[in-house]
Scaffold this motif. Structure first.
Motif, PDB file in Angstrom:
ATOM      1  N   SER A  65      58.648 -57.701 -22.396  1.00 41.79           N
ATOM      2  CA  SER A  65      57.504 -58.486 -22.873  1.00 41.79           C
ATOM      3  C   SER A  65      56.534 -58.715 -21.727  1.00 41.79           C
ATOM      4  CB  SER A  65      57.982 -59.845 -23.400  1.00 41.79           C
ATOM      5  OG  SER A  65      59.074 -59.679 -24.268  1.00 41.79           O
ATOM      6  N   THR A  66      55.264 -58.603 -22.025  1.00 43.27           N
ATOM      7  CA  THR A  66      54.272 -58.781 -20.956  1.00 43.27           C
ATOM      8  C   THR A  66      54.149 -60.260 -20.594  1.00 43.27           C
ATOM      9  OG1 THR A  66      52.510 -58.966 -22.556  1.00 43.27           O
ATOM     10  CG2 THR A  66      52.936 -56.782 -21.673  1.00 43.27           C
ATOM     11  N   ARG A 108      51.569 -62.107 -20.436  1.00 46.31           N
ATOM     12  CA  ARG A 108      50.699 -62.865 -21.355  1.00 46.31           C
ATOM     13  C   ARG A 108      51.477 -63.277 -22.605  1.00 46.31           C
ATOM     14  NH1 ARG A 108      46.477 -58.813 -20.392  1.00 46.31           N
ATOM     15  NH2 ARG A 108      45.047 -59.658 -18.859  1.00 46.31           N
ATOM     16  N   ARG A 109      52.237 -62.324 -23.144  1.00 45.67           N
ATOM     17  CA  ARG A 109      52.993 -62.633 -24.364  1.00 45.67           C
ATOM     18  C   ARG A 109      54.055 -63.704 -24.079  1.00 45.67           C
ATOM     19  NH1 ARG A 109      54.232 -59.781 -29.250  1.00 45.67           N
ATOM     20  NH2 ARG A 109      55.391 -61.289 -30.485  1.00 45.67           N
ATOM     21  N   GLN A 135      52.332 -67.023 -23.849  1.00 47.51           N
ATOM     22  CA  GLN A 135      51.994 -67.499 -25.195  1.00 47.51           C
ATOM     23  C   GLN A 135      53.238 -68.069 -25.897  1.00 47.51           C
ATOM     24  OE1 GLN A 135      49.937 -64.489 -27.393  1.00 47.51           O
ATOM     25  NE2 GLN A 135      49.580 -65.813 -29.146  1.00 47.51           N
ATOM     26  N   TYR A 170      47.158 -68.696 -19.057  1.00 41.12           N
ATOM     27  CA  TYR A 170      46.908 -67.969 -20.296  1.00 41.12           C
ATOM     28  C   TYR A 170      47.216 -68.885 -21.480  1.00 41.12           C
ATOM     29  CZ  TYR A 170      46.848 -64.240 -23.744  1.00 41.12           C
ATOM     30  OH  TYR A 170      46.540 -63.468 -24.831  1.00 41.12           O
TER      31      TYR A 170
END
Lengths: 213, 161
Positions: A16-17, A19-20, A23, A43
């Motif tokens: 998973s990146t 950013r993800r 989030q 983010y």
């Protein structure tokens, strides 16, 4: 920074990146997380703090690893080892978090090192992924060590950090899940709240005198 | 035979849990086996017998799990420890605990649906993927031509870079 997941491994170390993951961390009730190998950013309201893990069998290897670090390593975390190594890691000023205590011998972190960790504000990380993915003896050993550390922490007051050790968003834990998992080794809700503040404590330590406008 | 009056029945608690990723369809029976395995591993057979877990419903990426009152903390811990259902990586996240199923269903009715909002072909790290988009700019990537592989979890911004 009031609720921090102290260690996640975003892509390419996981699936998973960053950013993800940030989030997802926001949806799970966190306002910040430490991402190994990532740069600091914010983010969707979640502060991402970069982190670097150094590993060495003795003090010399650790110092060599620290010399190789270039640029801003973010939060420097070191993998714990035997008593001598842990003592040396606490003396090295740059190391902020000791990781992997569960895998070390039982006498490798005692009341003397606890006191030293409290004085130098070096945090001890509790990796909850071991309680999820571990089975049988591995999990029992981790639970025993964490219970022992919780006892030392309540007496000496060194900072704790809680990490999901997630390599995927599926392995990330919510604050509610963390409270439930920490209940397995006797860390109560207040203790979990303090541990989630651990990264904030070591990044912005309380000063003896602070001017509040 | 007269049914037992409500005041003499065992008190229950209901836990609402979210299943991730939404693309994986988990049946109630498989979820029960995963929970039972996790509970037995954490608390043993006596704990399992005391807790009496049961999966009441499992639809739309959410599940309602029933247990005996005062054991909901243990069930939450065991749900957090579930990481696979039928060898597929899944996260089971407890959201809310209640004394009645009705209040959980009311809470569930107020939540956003977790259905994909689109599908697109994507190119990431030099390979072709099928991207499934979800609300909140989330994208799950499935590599083309491979069955049963683990997806990658990105955001739309990651794909644009």
């Amino acid at each position: 920074m009031r609720c921090t997941d102290a260690c996640v491994y975003p892509y390419p170390l996981g699936d998973s990146t960053v950013r993800r993951m940030a989030q997802e961390a926001g949806e799970l009730g966190f306002d910040s997380m430490v991402a190994v190998g990532a740069r600091g950013c914010t983010y969707k309201g979640v502060e991402v703090v970069g982190g670097t893990i150094i590993q060495g069998r003795d003090q010399r290897e650790v110092q060599a690893a620290m010399r190789r670090i270039d640029g801003n390593p973010g939060i420097l975390m070191a993998t714990a080892g035997d008593y001598t190594l842990n003592r040396a890691l606490l003396h090295v000023g740059r190391v902020r978090v000791l990781q992997g205590i569960h895998a070390t011998p039982k006498n490798s972190f005692d009341h003397i090192l606890s006191k030293m960790a409290a004085e130098r504000q070096v945090a001890v990380d509790l990796d909850l992924s071991l309680l999820v993915s571990g089975r049988d003896y591995a999990r029992q050993k981790a639970l025993q060590r964490y219970a022992d550390l919780a006892g030392l922490q309540s007496r000496f007051g060194f900072p704790f950090t809680l990490s999901s050790g997630a390599r995927s968003i599926l392995q990330m834990k919510s604050t509610r899940d963390m409270v439930a998992l920490c209940g397995l080794f006797g860390l109560d809700e207040d203790g979990v709240g303090g541990a989630l503040l651990g990264i904030a404590k070591i990044l912005r330590p309380e000063k003896a005198v602070e001017v509040v406008e | 035979m007269k049914p037992r009056p409500p005041t003499m029945r065992g008190k229950r608690r209901y836990i609402l849990a979210r299943l991730d990723p939404p693309s994986v369809a988990v049946s109630g029976r498989d979820l029960y086996y995963a929970i039972a395995e996790s509970l037995t591993s954490l608390y043993g057979d006596s704990g399992m017998a005391r807790i009496q877990p049961s999966v009441v419903s499992c639809t739309g990426g959410y599940a309602i799990i029933r247990c005996i009152r005062s054991t909901e903390g243990q069930v939450s811990a065991c749900l957090a420890a579930v990481h696979q259902v039928q060898e597929v990586s899944v996260a089971v996240r407890s959201i809310r605990t209640s004394g009645t199923m009705r209040s959980l269903r009311q809470h569930l009715a107020g939540m956003k649906p977790r259905v994909p909002c689109g599908e697109q072909d994507a190119y990431f790290q030099g390979r072709s993927w099928t991207g499934v988009q979800y609300p909140g700019a989330k994208v799950d990537l499935f590599e083309k031509g491979f069955k049963n592989q683990q997806p990658l979890f990105l955001t739309e911004e990651d794909l644009e870079e």
